[in-house]
Design a protein around this motif. Structure first.
Motif: not given
Length: 125
Positions: A21-42
């Motif tokens: 469960i941790g790996v699945i949630i971590g993967g999804a969380f990583g995608k959300i943060v990556s999107s935030a960094v790639d599409d909003l912050i950077m």
């Protein structure tokens, strides 16, 4: 013990399921943060700096070094690490509050109950 039965016991244990469960949630969380960094912050940082980070490159002996993508990944990692740190800190604070909560008073011993009854009887007389 058969291989299938042994594997089934291993796979159904709580720790393995928690990890999955941790790996699945971590993967999804990583995608959300990556999107935030790639599409909003950077893009905002790129506008301030005056350049798109994906285009920041240099050539050394014919090899292209994409240091802009490296900077983007460092920002990505920093944000993920910061959020995980804040979550762990919040969980530790909750555990401290639970540990600091007063425990229920222990039940009185038989002698105390008996003495209380005697006291109450003497008061009533």
């Amino acid at each position: 013990m058969g291989f299938v039965k042994e594997f089934k016991e291993f796979a159904v244990k709580g720790n393995v399921m928690d990890l999955a469960i941790g790996v699945i949630i971590g993967g999804a969380f990583g995608k959300i943060v990556s999107s935030a960094v790639d599409d909003l912050i950077m893009p905002v940082i790129g506008t301030i700096v005056g350049n798109d980070f994906e285009k920041l490159t240099t050539t050394i002996n014919g090899a292209t070094v994409k240091y802009g993508l490296f900077i983007q990944n460092v920002v990505n990692f920093t944000i993920i690490a910061l959020v995980i740190f804040m979550m762990i800190k919040a969980m530790n604070n909750m555990k401290k509050k639970e540990a600091a909560a007063p425990a229920a008073a222990p039940a009185p011993a038989k002698e105390e109950v008996l003495l209380t009854e005697i006291r109450d009887l003497l008061k009533n007389k």
